[in-house]
Design a protein around this motif. Sequence first.
Motif, PDB file in Angstrom:
ATOM      1  N   THR A 131       1.540  31.854 -68.142  1.00 58.02           N
ATOM      2  CA  THR A 131       0.491  30.887 -68.479  1.00 58.02           C
ATOM      3  C   THR A 131       0.621  29.593 -67.677  1.00 58.02           C
ATOM      4  OG1 THR A 131       1.818  30.066 -70.317  1.00 58.02           O
ATOM      5  CG2 THR A 131       0.220  31.799 -70.822  1.00 58.02           C
TER       6      THR A 131
ATOM      7  N   VAL B  68       3.198  34.184 -79.141  1.00 57.91           N
ATOM      8  CA  VAL B  68       4.627  34.426 -79.358  1.00 57.91           C
ATOM      9  C   VAL B  68       4.804  34.974 -80.774  1.00 57.91           C
ATOM     10  CG1 VAL B  68       6.927  33.406 -79.427  1.00 57.91           C
ATOM     11  CG2 VAL B  68       5.211  32.486 -77.850  1.00 57.91           C
TER      12      VAL B  68
ATOM     13  N   ASN C 268       7.684  22.284 -66.656  1.00 56.72           N
ATOM     14  CA  ASN C 268       8.129  23.437 -67.432  1.00 56.72           C
ATOM     15  C   ASN C 268       6.997  23.907 -68.336  1.00 56.72           C
ATOM     16  OD1 ASN C 268      10.732  23.743 -66.453  1.00 56.72           O
ATOM     17  ND2 ASN C 268      11.590  22.289 -67.918  1.00 56.72           N
TER      18      ASN C 268
HETATM   19  C1  LIG Z   1       3.503  20.531 -70.821  1.00 54.49           C
HETATM   20  C2  LIG Z   1       3.337  21.870 -71.512  1.00 54.49           C
HETATM   21  C3  LIG Z   1       2.203  22.639 -71.266  1.00 54.49           C
HETATM   22  C4  LIG Z   1       2.049  23.882 -71.884  1.00 54.49           C
HETATM   23  N1  LIG Z   1       0.945  24.630 -71.599  1.00 54.49           N
HETATM   24  C5  LIG Z   1       0.833  25.870 -72.147  1.00 54.49           C
HETATM   25  C6  LIG Z   1      -0.285  26.700 -71.819  1.00 54.49           C
HETATM   26  O1  LIG Z   1      -1.189  26.313 -71.050  1.00 54.49           O
HETATM   27  N2  LIG Z   1      -0.337  27.936 -72.385  1.00 54.49           N
HETATM   28  C7  LIG Z   1       0.640  28.387 -73.247  1.00 54.49           C
HETATM   29  O2  LIG Z   1       0.555  29.527 -73.725  1.00 54.49           O
HETATM   30  N3  LIG Z   1       1.688  27.615 -73.576  1.00 54.49           N
HETATM   31  C8  LIG Z   1       1.795  26.373 -73.058  1.00 54.49           C
HETATM   32  N4  LIG Z   1       2.857  25.586 -73.404  1.00 54.49           N
HETATM   33  C9  LIG Z   1       3.772  26.086 -74.453  1.00 54.49           C
HETATM   34  C10 LIG Z   1       3.139  25.800 -75.823  1.00 54.49           C
HETATM   35  O3  LIG Z   1       3.204  24.400 -76.076  1.00 54.49           O
HETATM   36  C11 LIG Z   1       3.845  26.569 -76.961  1.00 54.49           C
HETATM   37  O4  LIG Z   1       5.234  26.483 -76.826  1.00 54.49           O
HETATM   38  C12 LIG Z   1       3.469  28.026 -76.974  1.00 54.49           C
HETATM   39  O5  LIG Z   1       2.077  28.142 -77.143  1.00 54.49           O
HETATM   40  C13 LIG Z   1       4.163  28.789 -78.103  1.00 54.49           C
HETATM   41  O6  LIG Z   1       4.016  28.096 -79.332  1.00 54.49           O
HETATM   42  P1  LIG Z   1       4.668  28.685 -80.656  1.00 54.49           P
HETATM   43  O7  LIG Z   1       4.776  27.589 -81.677  1.00 54.49           O
HETATM   44  O8  LIG Z   1       3.945  29.915 -81.090  1.00 54.49           O
HETATM   45  O9  LIG Z   1       6.128  29.100 -80.225  1.00 54.49           O
HETATM   46  P2  LIG Z   1       7.298  28.079 -79.839  1.00 54.49           P
HETATM   47  O10 LIG Z   1       8.216  27.961 -81.014  1.00 54.49           O
HETATM   48  O11 LIG Z   1       6.737  26.825 -79.264  1.00 54.49           O
HETATM   49  O12 LIG Z   1       8.014  28.888 -78.679  1.00 54.49           O
HETATM   50  C14 LIG Z   1       8.897  29.971 -79.001  1.00 54.49           C
HETATM   51  C15 LIG Z   1       9.401  30.579 -77.728  1.00 54.49           C
HETATM   52  O13 LIG Z   1       8.337  31.247 -77.059  1.00 54.49           O
HETATM   53  C16 LIG Z   1       8.533  31.190 -75.668  1.00 54.49           C
HETATM   54  N5  LIG Z   1       7.321  30.573 -75.063  1.00 54.49           N
HETATM   55  C17 LIG Z   1       6.695  29.433 -75.433  1.00 54.49           C
HETATM   56  N6  LIG Z   1       5.621  29.201 -74.656  1.00 54.49           N
HETATM   57  C18 LIG Z   1       5.568  30.216 -73.783  1.00 54.49           C
HETATM   58  C19 LIG Z   1       4.677  30.546 -72.729  1.00 54.49           C
HETATM   59  N7  LIG Z   1       3.611  29.766 -72.427  1.00 54.49           N
HETATM   60  N8  LIG Z   1       4.908  31.669 -72.019  1.00 54.49           N
HETATM   61  C20 LIG Z   1       5.978  32.461 -72.302  1.00 54.49           C
HETATM   62  N9  LIG Z   1       6.850  32.199 -73.299  1.00 54.49           N
HETATM   63  C21 LIG Z   1       6.649  31.101 -74.031  1.00 54.49           C
HETATM   64  C22 LIG Z   1       9.783  30.361 -75.429  1.00 54.49           C
HETATM   65  O14 LIG Z   1      10.879  31.230 -75.278  1.00 54.49           O
HETATM   66  C23 LIG Z   1       9.920  29.579 -76.685  1.00 54.49           C
HETATM   67  O15 LIG Z   1      11.245  29.211 -76.940  1.00 54.49           O
HETATM   68  C24 LIG Z   1       3.034  24.345 -72.794  1.00 54.49           C
HETATM   69  C25 LIG Z   1       4.161  23.557 -73.063  1.00 54.49           C
HETATM   70  C26 LIG Z   1       4.325  22.347 -72.420  1.00 54.49           C
HETATM   71  C27 LIG Z   1       5.556  21.529 -72.717  1.00 54.49           C
END
Ligand SMILES: Cc1cc2nc3c(=O)[nH]c(=O)nc-3n(C[C@H](O)[C@H](O)[C@H](O)COP(=O)(O)OP(=O)(O)OC[C@H]3O[C@@H](n4cnc5c(N)ncnc54)[C@H](O)[C@@H]3O)c2cc1C
Length: 258
Positions: free
Chosen positions: A122, A76, A256
């Motif tokens: 994902t 992201v 989710n």
């Molecule tokens: C139970 C659970 C399991 C998860 N498993 C995975 C996984 O296997 N692979 C993975 O990539 N992430 C997964 N996530 C999401 C992950 O925890 C993070 O949110 C993500 O990696 C982005 O982190 P970040 O801090 O860069 O951005 P964040 O600040 O956490 O997210 C910013 C924004 O990016 C978008 N976003 C976040 N995650 C995703 C995604 N996976 N796909 C599309 N848009 C997204 C949303 O709009 C979110 O508001 C999971 C979340 C939960 C609650």
Amino acid sequence: MLALDAKHGTARLLSRRRWTPKLLSFRLARDPSFRFVPGQFARLGLRKPNGSPVWRAYSIASAPWDDHLEFYSIIVPGGQFTPLLDSLEPGDEIMIERTAYGFLTTSRFADGRDLWLLATGTGLAPFLSILQDEDTWRRFERLVLVHGVRESAELAYWEEIDALRCHPLWADVGERLAYQPVLSRDRSAGALAGRIPALLDDGTLEAHVGLRISPEHSRLMVCGSPDMVRDTHRALIAKGCRLSRLAAPAQIAVENGW
Ligand SMILES: Cc1cc2nc3c(=O)[nH]c(=O)nc-3n(C[C@H](O)[C@H](O)[C@H](O)COP(=O)(O)OP(=O)(O)OC[C@H]3O[C@@H](n4cnc5c(N)ncnc54)[C@H](O)[C@@H]3O)c2cc1C
């Protein structure tokens, strides 16, 4: 796993695989004491440049017997965790909680004939682990994996999914698996066009797979964007299915993807 404290350790990054500029898989060395049930997630941590930790949930994509843990991640832009993840190299350390979490497991269902695994993006990851569990192949007569993405380049793991049918542990029942890609912004032979909830609403998905969804026979797991999970849940309720709870097992389990 190096000990940080009783709850947290660190794991070495073994390898990375890039699918598109915004999608990558990575493998961590697995401590033998780290146990999980297919479908569960780990909590991974990295340190920001100022030293403060940032933790995120990651579904485990690998098999319960693998000596590594595999994860499938979006990057992201501007996110707190994933740009740090993107900058890591093999040999770097990632923090990891010692416990796996989550209830997106087939133990949620008391019985059932057909297992539908409905994912976007994902959200595929937990289903990759579930499909590497021999119990999944023996317990259900039909396995249907539906993966919705925008463009065909995002259909990660399709070759690995195809190869799963020939795994020596369940090759005798390998034909049980149907894999159905769904593209929302692209067209490709064999893929359905549109979004999973709409394809459920109008019956296209069931007709294409050749299997009806029914409360009696179907067990359905849903993982992806919160919008997709909400709309798919609604579409399945319209088919008579209900959310499965520990106290009242039913047909649907959801998680989710963020
Ligand atoms: C139970 C659970 C399991 C998860 N498993 C995975 C996984 O296997 N692979 C993975 O990539 N992430 C997964 N996530 C999401 C992950 O925890 C993070 O949110 C993500 O990696 C982005 O982190 P970040 O801090 O860069 O951005 P964040 O600040 O956490 O997210 C910013 C924004 O990016 C978008 N976003 C976040 N995650 C995703 C995604 N996976 N796909 C599309 N848009 C997204 C949303 O709009 C979110 O508001 C999971 C979340 C939960 C609650």
